[in-house]
Design an enzyme around this catalytic site. Structure first.
Site, PDB file in Angstrom:
ATOM      1  CG  HIS A 220      -2.119   0.813   1.485  1.00 33.46           C
ATOM      2  ND1 HIS A 220      -1.983   2.187   0.865  1.00 33.46           N
ATOM      3  CD2 HIS A 220      -3.210   0.572   1.601  1.00 33.46           C
ATOM      4  CE1 HIS A 220      -3.345   2.649   0.782  1.00 33.46           C
ATOM      5  NE2 HIS A 220      -4.003   2.035   1.563  1.00 33.46           N
TER       6      HIS A 220
ATOM      7  CD  GLU B 113      -3.098   0.999  -2.294  1.00 36.87           C
ATOM      8  OE1 GLU B 113      -3.273  -0.163  -1.953  1.00 36.87           O
ATOM      9  OE2 GLU B 113      -3.647   1.813  -1.974  1.00 36.87           O
TER      10      GLU B 113
END
Length: 379
Positions: A186, A290
């Site tokens: 992330h 991501e």
């Protein structure tokens, strides 16, 4: 967490960061914010990275000039069990709410261990600026996700300052049962201003729109730009994605392996104000791109291992979408205009070369295509 305590945490973190380089060696273990243990990696040319054992969480990646390349909120709460806001959280064994666990799983708010004698990687490396971490489930973890696993994470700095994360997840169930998971790195990138950023490499792809009940759409633009909240899961993505920051004249290159999807996210103003660990205006200085495996969960039988790789580079803005997909750059009676537009935009030398001759122009273009994203501007 109040703004005053956040400021104190930031000062404490800065003090810990400042102290680390005085110690010898490419890998140093020290205390970070709120006394949490972290590992500092230092490459001989000056780049660095910091990894907190809490979450196996990369919180800093600096280039050789000491400029921070990752975003961490000034209001980030470095206190378990709250996940750290920013850097590179590890989403495992669940991305977002794609399952019954807490959003983004539990790996990002567990304390990992340094593994001094990790199993050898398939490709040996002479680089010394790396750390191997390992996470195994606790008894409490097994109650909420009843699967035994070993999650090994290597965080490394390359000689040129590239940041590399390699995850190896093995099914160690003794009951013979497989398990499935979704996953994401992330990554929060630090940018000049969200209005100055475009993401290339995801054109024409299908995506799930998290703001529209995850309905499926097809990307229509020649790049992703930001004018409001955006939260999408792009499917079947290429191995390379570019994040172009026009104001800083810098491009982040995301290379990935074993991770077919890509999430692009910016919370914009309303959602930013609703998050207690995120500044009201900080959405302007970050973007998440991501590397992920979401649409089709990874399934492992006992004894099987999965590997997911992420490599990040920060280079001068000498990048364009045609390099992500060489088939785009064709010359049947003329240069592909999409690729050409990107070249002219980020390569003044190429634009100038058009005034000389076709042979000079083609030579400069070839330099671009074969220079591994780096070009010194000389024709």
């Amino acid at each position: 967490m109040s703004s005053s305590s956040a400021g104190g945490a930031a000062e404490e973190g800065a003090a810990a960061t400042a102290a680390a380089p005085q110690q010898a060696g490419p890998v140093v273990t020290c205390k970070g914010v709120n006394g949490l243990e972290k590992v500092v990696l230092q490459e001989v040319r000056g780049s660095s990275a910091e990894v907190y054992l809490y979450g196996g969480h990369v919180t800093s990646w600096k280039d050789e000039h000491g400029e921070e390349l990752l975003f961490v909120s000034n209001k980030a709460i470095f206190k378990p069990p709250k996940a750290i806001r920013g850097g590179i959280p590890i989403c495992f064994p669940q991305f977002s709410n794609f399952g019954n666990l807490e959003p983004h799983g539990f790996a990002r708010n567990r304390t990992w261990s340094v593994e001094d004698d990790a199993p050898p990687f398939p490709v040996p490396t002479s680089n010394r600026a790396y750390v191997d971490l390992i996470l195994k489930p606790s008894e409490e973890d097994l109650k909420i996700w009843p699967h035994s696993f070993e999650f090994r994470l290597r965080v490394a700095l390359g000689p040129g300052g590239d940041l590399m994360l390699t995850s190896r997840i093995r099914n160690t169930n003794a009951d013979g049962k497989p398990f499935s998971f979704t996953f994401a790195y992330h990554t929060y990138f630090s940018i000049s201003d969200i209005s100055e950023v475009r993401v290339e490499g995801l054109e024409t792809l299908d995506y799930l729109d998290n703001l529209q009940e995850r309905n499926r759409y097809t990307e229509q633009g020649d790049a992703i730009v930001f004018e409001s909240e955006l939260d999408r899961i792009y499917l079947g993505t290429p191995s390379k994605i570019a994040i172009i920051d026009h104001e800083k004249k810098r491009t982040f290159v995301v290379r990935k392996g074993g991770l077919p999807d890509a999430v692009v996210w910016n919370p914009w103003d309303k959602k930013a104000k609703a998050m207690p660990d995120f500044g009201d205006d900080e959405y302007k200085r970050m973007v998440c791109v991501e590397a992920a495996a979401i649409e089709k969960p990874i399934t492992l039988k006992p004894g099987e291992e999965w590997t997911g790789k992420l490599e990040l580079s920060a280079v001068p803005s000498s990048y364009y979408s045609g390099q992500l997909d060489p088939d785009r750059f064709k010359c049947p009676g003329g240069f592909n205009q999409l690729a050409l537009g990107g070249l002219v935009e980020v390569y003044p030398a190429i634009q100038a070369s058009r005034q000389h001759s076709t042979s000079t122009y083609i030579r400069v273009v070839n330099i671009v295509l074969h220079a591994d994203w780096k070009y010194d501007g000389h024709v």
